[in-house]
Design a protein around this motif. Structure first.
Motif, mmCIF file in Angstrom:
data_model
loop_
_atom_site.group_PDB
_atom_site.id
_atom_site.type_symbol
_atom_site.label_atom_id
_atom_site.label_comp_id
_atom_site.label_asym_id
_atom_site.label_seq_id
_atom_site.Cartn_x
_atom_site.Cartn_y
_atom_site.Cartn_z
ATOM 1 N N ARG A 1 0.818 -1.201 0.000
ATOM 2 C CA ARG A 1 0.000 0.000 0.000
ATOM 3 C C ARG A 1 0.857 1.257 0.000
ATOM 4 N NH1 ARG A 1 -2.638 -3.468 3.686
ATOM 5 N NH2 ARG A 1 -4.675 -4.162 2.963
ATOM 6 N N ARG B 1 -16.900 2.297 3.425
ATOM 7 C CA ARG B 1 -16.171 1.058 3.176
ATOM 8 C C ARG B 1 -15.945 0.887 1.681
ATOM 9 N NH1 ARG B 1 -20.447 -0.367 6.068
ATOM 10 N NH2 ARG B 1 -21.307 -1.634 4.381
ATOM 11 N N SER C 1 -11.242 2.170 4.437
ATOM 12 C CA SER C 1 -10.610 0.948 3.944
ATOM 13 C C SER C 1 -11.691 -0.025 3.516
ATOM 14 C CB SER C 1 -9.731 0.342 5.034
ATOM 15 O OG SER C 1 -10.511 0.049 6.182
ATOM 16 N N GLU D 1 -9.526 -6.022 -0.200
ATOM 17 C CA GLU D 1 -8.236 -5.852 -0.867
ATOM 18 C C GLU D 1 -8.394 -5.598 -2.367
ATOM 19 O OE1 GLU D 1 -6.092 -9.371 0.040
ATOM 20 O OE2 GLU D 1 -5.734 -8.824 2.136
ATOM 21 N N GLU E 1 -8.997 -1.918 -2.575
ATOM 22 C CA GLU E 1 -7.850 -1.142 -2.097
ATOM 23 C C GLU E 1 -6.739 -1.141 -3.144
ATOM 24 O OE1 GLU E 1 -6.522 -2.447 1.700
ATOM 25 O OE2 GLU E 1 -8.316 -1.753 2.759
ATOM 26 N N LEU F 1 -6.720 5.434 4.040
ATOM 27 C CA LEU F 1 -7.292 4.205 4.582
ATOM 28 C C LEU F 1 -7.738 4.333 6.031
ATOM 29 C CD1 LEU F 1 -4.940 1.407 3.177
ATOM 30 C CD2 LEU F 1 -7.223 2.017 2.403
ATOM 31 N N SER F 2 -7.007 5.085 6.831
ATOM 32 C CA SER F 2 -7.272 5.113 8.264
ATOM 33 C C SER F 2 -7.162 6.545 8.766
ATOM 34 C CB SER F 2 -6.282 4.214 9.011
ATOM 35 O OG SER F 2 -6.518 4.258 10.396
#
Length: 626
Positions: free
Chosen positions: A44, A441, A472, A475, A478, A496-497
């Motif tokens: 990532r 999400r 996030s 996968e 992402e 993502l966070s």
């Protein structure tokens, strides 16, 4: 604080021997794009964490989670003597209304924010009980104890409850917060499986993979919830049997069934009522039928028969996982005899509720939206009550930690927040470039696969816009976010966070919020965005259609997107609406008027408004009062 009364090892052999109901591939209901095939974890390097997105407040990094009012651990306020007394005993404080008809309301839920939350369920069971308590009702929520919660204390009360063919001992912990008794069921089947990972491992070791004993765990949880309601003394006396239960989703589905069983057999709960509250029809609690289910669930065979349906174990079409969710190869998911927990709750509750009026219409009329339960819902009836937004969520509130505060009369200050975000993300600093944000999400339900295709098409065509995703997910998406950022570093960023504060700073900075959901029971981002004058761009589905008016408070796209696939027509529709938003942004007077409209409309989307509708519904079905 005491740990669980049984060790995980002591329970493991018991649960495995009792539970032949669920094979390892059984599912409680997953999105139509879940898969048993996973691609390797991506690097990532192109995806980022907020600079403030680590540590204690990570639990609020979910864009759909609420930052609880007064939720800081270090906040200390002076109390009146009455407030102190009530905080020790449980109940509403001195600022509560005294209603003519006082209810005792018990929420039974697998999630309660901020202690445990994976999305809307936990958030609703945080905000709605508090609003009901403010109206003067006695309110309790009951959830599993997934962690050693710092603010929940051992009541030293235990109960023996059914666990399959035998019994087990559960213990109860209690906290009193904002007028609500928060009760937690302590047992190793919850605590020692999760150990604090309360956003990730509540239902399985990873998304789409369930624990084999989920049916056993939550059947035990429902029995424990009823034991706590009847016998756990809070402030000198228990809630007792004269209550209204709110059974949230399939995890609490057996509560209405146990209630009806007791009433029919004449063993108690004669005045009690129940309402099942459906947050997302995809999650139904489907398990392979077992001839011994009646004895293990402690229900009459006739009631169990009402739960049996011919359905696939998993909801919707199941596809092999692939980058961007473009794979068309389906995984076999044949119909079979299943035990559907949610079906039982719907049939045996005194009221069936969901989280928006439009979603109630959709799930009762569409097989896709109702996830094959639309005929049952048409027969029983279902009512939608729109979720609320926390009162503190507005850009003039200092508690949110915003660098720039404003209201409808000072919207020009919003540009300062945008400039700060452009600098922090490495975008060109230009007020005239519109900024689009997606908060949620990264999964198929939210239409993220379609959105990424549309963003790629728009930027490839030279669109002068900035896109930010916050959140996030799986996968396979992402990985696409990482590629988009590498391909368009000046126009696309993925975060993502982040902390709750960062969510509100993003609302304050962004011009538009994208919500291309395939279905949306209620939605939170569109309402919170409107509070900040950030105009939502939504698909006409569920709660999005209830809350956004086209060219008045946001942009409503021309039609819903395909429920399963990425189609050229849907991608083109999103690009068209990006362009429509850019044209609107160029018309400053119209854009500002819509911002003012949105901020005014969103003030009405409150938990107080929702709570009053719930009270009226509870009284209509004859919930006991005192």
């Amino acid at each position: 604080m005491r740990r669980s009364v049984l060790s995980a090892a002591a329970v493991l052999s018991l649960s495995l021997s009792l539970l032949s109901l669920t094979p390892s591939n059984a599912s409680t209901g997953v999105s139509s794009f879940s898969s048993s095939h996973r691609i390797p974890s991506l690097t990532r390097s192109a995806l980022r964490l907020s600079k403030e997105g680590k540590g204690e407040d990570d639990k609020y990094g979910d864009p759909e989670a609420y930052v609880p009012q007064g939720g800081s651990k270090v906040t200390r306020n002076f109390m009146t003597c009455e407030d102190l007394r009530m905080s020790l005993r449980g109940g509403a404080g001195s600022d509560a209304i005294v209603p003519d008809q006082k209810l005792q309301i018990v929420f039974v839920s697998a999630e309660i924010a901020p202690w445990s939350v994976t999305g809307g369920l936990g958030a609703v069971c945080d905000g709605l009980p508090r609003a009901l308590a403010k109206l003067g009702h006695r309110v309790m929520s009951i959830a599993p104890r997934y962690d050693q919660y710092y603010d929940a204390w051992d009541t030293e009360f235990t109960a023996e409850v059914p666990l399959g063919d035998t019994t087990t001992t559960v213990r109860f912990f209690h906290a009193f917060k904002k007028g609500v008794d928060r009760v937690f069921v302590d047992h190793p089947l919850f605590l020692e499986k999760v150990w604090g990972l309360s956003k990730q491992k509540l239902y399985g070791p990873k998304w789409g993979k369930d624990y084999e004993d989920n049916q056993l765990r939550f059947a035990m949880f429902c029995a424990a919830a009823m034991a706590a309601t009847e016998k756990l003394s809070l402030g000198g006396y228990p809630y007792g049997q004269d209550v209204i239960f709110v059974a949230n989703d399939w995890h609490a589905a057996l509560v209405p069934m146990y209630l009806k069983k007791a009433q029919k057999e004449g063993t108690g709960w004669f005045k009690a009522k129940s309402a099942c509250l459906l947050h997302n029809m995809v999650f139904q609690g489907r398990f392979p039928y077992d001839p011994n289910a009646a004895s293990r669930l402690r229900l009459p065979q006739a009631m169990v028969d009402e739960m049996v349906t011919k359905q696939p174990l998993k909801v919707g079409r199941q596809k092999k996982a692939s980058k961007g969710l473009k794979e068309s190869v389906e995984i076999p998911n044949p119909p079979m005899d299943v035990l559907n927990f949610l079906t039982g709750a719907i049939k045996f509750s005194d009221a069936v509720l969901t989280v928006s009026p439009q979603y109630a219409k959709e799930v009762a009329s569409s097989s896709a939206k109702g996830a094959e339960l639309e005929k049952i819902l048409t027969k029983t009836g279902i009512k939608g009550i729109l979720n609320g937004v926390e009162d503190i969520v507005n850009p003039s509130n200092a508690e949110l930690g915003l660098d720039i505060m404003y209201d409808g009369a000072s919207l020009e200050k919003k540009a300062q927040g945008k400039t700060a975000m452009q600098k922090s993300l490495g975008f060109a600093v230009d007020e005239n470039i519109p900024m689009f944000v997606f908060m949620g999400r990264l999964d198929a339900q939210k239409g993220v696969d379609i959105m990424f295709e549309a963003i790629d098409s728009a930027l490839k065509g030279g669109m002068n816009a900035q896109f930010v995703t916050m959140g996030s997910g799986i996968e396979e998406l992402e990985e696409v976010a990482a590629e988009l950022e590498e391909r368009y570093p000046n126009n696309f960023k993925a975060v993502l966070s982040f902390k709750g504060q960062e969510k509100y700073k993003t609302y304050a900075a962004a011009d538009f919020a994208i919500m291309p959901s395939r279905y949306e029971p209620c939605g939170l981002v569109q309402m919170e965005g409107m509070r900040f004058g950030t105009l939502p761009i939504v698909c006409p589905t569920g709660g999005l259609l209830d809350t956004v008016s086209d060219m008045e408070t946001g942009l409503v796209m021309e039609h819903e997107v395909d429920q399963d696939d990425i189609t050229p027509a849907d991608v083109e529709m999103l690009v068209k609406n990006f362009n429509r938003a850019i044209s609107l942004y160029g018309n400053k007077d119209k854009y500002k008027q819509m911002q003012v409209n949105a901020m005014a409309a969103a003030k009405d989307y409150s938990w107080t408004r929702a709570a009053k509708q719930y009270v009226n519904t509870f009284l209509e079905i004859g919930a006991p009062t005192n």
